[in-house]
Write an enzyme that holds these catalytic residues in place. Structure first.
Site, PDB file in Angstrom:
ATOM      1  N   ALA A  14       0.847  -1.193   0.000  1.00 47.82           N
ATOM      2  CA  ALA A  14       0.000   0.000   0.000  1.00 47.82           C
ATOM      3  C   ALA A  14       0.877   1.236   0.000  1.00 47.82           C
ATOM      4  O   ALA A  14       2.015   1.202   0.454  1.00 47.82           O
ATOM      5  CB  ALA A  14      -0.898   0.008   1.236  1.00 47.82           C
ATOM      6  N   TYR A  79      -5.820   9.497   1.158  1.00 47.83           N
ATOM      7  CA  TYR A  79      -5.443   8.130   1.518  1.00 47.83           C
ATOM      8  C   TYR A  79      -6.699   7.265   1.701  1.00 47.83           C
ATOM      9  O   TYR A  79      -6.838   6.215   1.058  1.00 47.83           O
ATOM     10  CB  TYR A  79      -4.600   8.137   2.801  1.00 47.83           C
TER      11      TYR A  79
HETATM   12  N1  LIG Z   1       0.545   0.187   9.744  1.00 49.97           N
HETATM   13  C1  LIG Z   1      -0.676   0.486  10.129  1.00 49.97           C
HETATM   14  O1  LIG Z   1      -0.884   1.062  11.203  1.00 49.97           O
HETATM   15  C2  LIG Z   1      -1.864   0.122   9.263  1.00 49.97           C
HETATM   16  C3  LIG Z   1      -3.134   0.504   9.677  1.00 49.97           C
HETATM   17  C4  LIG Z   1      -4.235   0.146   8.897  1.00 49.97           C
HETATM   18  C5  LIG Z   1      -4.043  -0.577   7.730  1.00 49.97           C
HETATM   19  N2  LIG Z   1      -2.785  -0.918   7.356  1.00 49.97           N
HETATM   20  C6  LIG Z   1      -2.634  -1.652   6.104  1.00 49.97           C
HETATM   21  O2  LIG Z   1      -1.967  -2.873   6.308  1.00 49.97           O
HETATM   22  C7  LIG Z   1      -1.200  -3.189   5.125  1.00 49.97           C
HETATM   23  C8  LIG Z   1       0.241  -3.454   5.518  1.00 49.97           C
HETATM   24  O3  LIG Z   1       0.736  -2.263   6.123  1.00 49.97           O
HETATM   25  P1  LIG Z   1       2.122  -2.217   6.896  1.00 49.97           P
HETATM   26  O4  LIG Z   1       1.970  -1.206   7.962  1.00 49.97           O
HETATM   27  O5  LIG Z   1       2.572  -3.602   7.201  1.00 49.97           O
HETATM   28  O6  LIG Z   1       3.020  -1.539   5.804  1.00 49.97           O
HETATM   29  P2  LIG Z   1       4.502  -1.874   5.319  1.00 49.97           P
HETATM   30  O7  LIG Z   1       5.267  -2.634   6.332  1.00 49.97           O
HETATM   31  O8  LIG Z   1       5.050  -0.552   4.861  1.00 49.97           O
HETATM   32  O9  LIG Z   1       4.216  -2.793   4.081  1.00 49.97           O
HETATM   33  C9  LIG Z   1       3.758  -2.250   2.880  1.00 49.97           C
HETATM   34  C10 LIG Z   1       4.498  -2.972   1.773  1.00 49.97           C
HETATM   35  O10 LIG Z   1       4.033  -2.414   0.533  1.00 49.97           O
HETATM   36  C11 LIG Z   1       5.139  -2.364  -0.325  1.00 49.97           C
HETATM   37  N3  LIG Z   1       4.865  -1.372  -1.352  1.00 49.97           N
HETATM   38  C12 LIG Z   1       4.575  -0.074  -1.190  1.00 49.97           C
HETATM   39  N4  LIG Z   1       4.397   0.526  -2.380  1.00 49.97           N
HETATM   40  C13 LIG Z   1       4.587  -0.434  -3.318  1.00 49.97           C
HETATM   41  C14 LIG Z   1       4.556  -0.445  -4.738  1.00 49.97           C
HETATM   42  N5  LIG Z   1       4.263   0.653  -5.423  1.00 49.97           N
HETATM   43  N6  LIG Z   1       4.808  -1.612  -5.348  1.00 49.97           N
HETATM   44  C15 LIG Z   1       5.092  -2.717  -4.663  1.00 49.97           C
HETATM   45  N7  LIG Z   1       5.134  -2.781  -3.316  1.00 49.97           N
HETATM   46  C16 LIG Z   1       4.899  -1.646  -2.663  1.00 49.97           C
HETATM   47  C17 LIG Z   1       6.285  -1.960   0.580  1.00 49.97           C
HETATM   48  O11 LIG Z   1       7.517  -2.293  -0.008  1.00 49.97           O
HETATM   49  P3  LIG Z   1       8.868  -1.561   0.495  1.00 49.97           P
HETATM   50  O12 LIG Z   1       9.091  -1.931   1.909  1.00 49.97           O
HETATM   51  O13 LIG Z   1       9.875  -2.105  -0.449  1.00 49.97           O
HETATM   52  O14 LIG Z   1       8.622  -0.102   0.337  1.00 49.97           O
HETATM   53  C18 LIG Z   1       6.005  -2.782   1.816  1.00 49.97           C
HETATM   54  O15 LIG Z   1       6.602  -4.062   1.729  1.00 49.97           O
HETATM   55  C19 LIG Z   1      -1.374  -1.999   4.189  1.00 49.97           C
HETATM   56  O16 LIG Z   1      -2.438  -2.243   3.323  1.00 49.97           O
HETATM   57  C20 LIG Z   1      -1.740  -0.887   5.142  1.00 49.97           C
HETATM   58  O17 LIG Z   1      -2.418   0.172   4.541  1.00 49.97           O
HETATM   59  C21 LIG Z   1      -1.694  -0.593   8.095  1.00 49.97           C
END
Ligand SMILES: NC(=O)c1ccc[n+]([C@@H]2O[C@H](COP(=O)([O-])OP(=O)(O)OC[C@H]3O[C@@H](n4cnc5c(N)ncnc54)[C@H](OP(=O)(O)O)[C@@H]3O)[C@@H](O)[C@H]2O)c1
Length: 242
Positions: A14, A79
């Site tokens: 994301a 977002y």
């Molecule tokens: N963190 C929170 O508090 C939270 C809250 C609500 C929902 N979520 C959702 O949960 C999910 C996982 O979130 P997370 O916090 O675990 O985030 P994260 O650790 O940043 O994981 C997101 C992943 O998406 C990859 N990514 C981003 N842009 C990309 C692109 N254009 N092409 C390919 N890969 C891409 C990133 O790769 P790189 O590492 O290489 O950049 C990363 O591996 C997401 O959908 C997020 O919106 C998270």
């Protein structure tokens, strides 16, 4: 997809930097909507189920009780709009295959690379460095452990005859970011100086929801429950900092 023939694809990717999404809306829609739609189409074609994550930020407004899966979203910023669009796009492209998992306030063993770690570890570092921590007291969330979340996701995947659609998965209960920071310091016995700040969810023209606590109604009906947020936090902190 052709080589591995997966039965289930889990999409964690994301563009989730909320302020940057305001500045780069086209990229936000490309990653959070168009790519999810394309993935859903590919999964439907291959007969694979798609689990794709979404966010509490699809909600906004005055409400102060947890949001259920059937409540009407009202995103307040690019977002949230791009994520809601991605939900619709996935469900339209793969109505028989797409499962949307909305979650909130994640922390876990591997932090978010794009944000330089996770919120909990960041506050532990701040407290240990003796910083004064200013934290939002007006934004109420359900902080969620990725350990608990991933177990719940596996349970969802294993649920017989899981219907496609939207599911909420968060640790139970609620707190503000300020209360979460106090809890982190308390559990680890860190003498932190934490100051509550109320900006009404605003940074510049961008708005964050004041209340985005999710209710796991549909998962609970399948017998899938998550621990209260403070229990999960305590487990994480003891394991990581013991
Ligand atoms: N963190 C929170 O508090 C939270 C809250 C609500 C929902 N979520 C959702 O949960 C999910 C996982 O979130 P997370 O916090 O675990 O985030 P994260 O650790 O940043 O994981 C997101 C992943 O998406 C990859 N990514 C981003 N842009 C990309 C692109 N254009 N092409 C390919 N890969 C891409 C990133 O790769 P790189 O590492 O290489 O950049 C990363 O591996 C997401 O959908 C997020 O919106 C998270």
């Amino acid at each position: 997809m052709a080589r591995h023939r997966p039965e289930l694809v889990v999409n964690c990717a994301a563009f989730h930097n909320v302020p940057q999404c305001e500045e780069r809306p086209e990229e936000a829609f490309r990653v959070n909507c168009t790519a999810v739609r394309d993935l859903a189409l590919i999964c439907a074609e291959a007969g694979a189920r798609l689990f794709t994550f979404s966010t509490d930020y699809v909600f906004g407004g005055e409400r102060r009780t947890p949001w259920g899966e059937d409540d009407l979203p009202r995103p307040l910023q690019i977002y949230g709009i791009s994520r809601l669009a991605g939900e619709h796009a996935a469900l339209a492209a793969a109505p028989g295959h797409a499962v949307i998992i909305r979650t909130c306030g994640l922390y876990g063993q591997s932090g978010t690379r794009a944000k330089g770690g996770n919120f909990v570890d960041g506050r532990v570092a701040d407290a240990r460095a003796g910083k004064t921590i200013e934290m939002a007291c007006e934004q109420v969330v359900a902080p969620t452990s990725t350990d608990d979340l991933s177990r719940a996701v596996f349970a969802l995947a294993a649920a017989p005859a899981l219907a496609p659609g939207i599911y909420h998965l968060v640790n139970e209960g609620q707190c503000s970011w300020y209360e979460l920071t106090l809890a982190i310091a308390e559990i680890l016995g860190l003498p932190a100086r934490v100051l509550p700040v109320d900006r009404q969810g605003r940074s510049g023209t961008m708005r964050r929801p004041l209340y985005s606590v999710l209710a796991n109604h549909k998962a609970r009906r399948l017998g899938i429950t998550l621990a209260p947020w403070r229990d999960a936090l305590e487990r994480y902190l003891r394991r990581r900092y013991a």
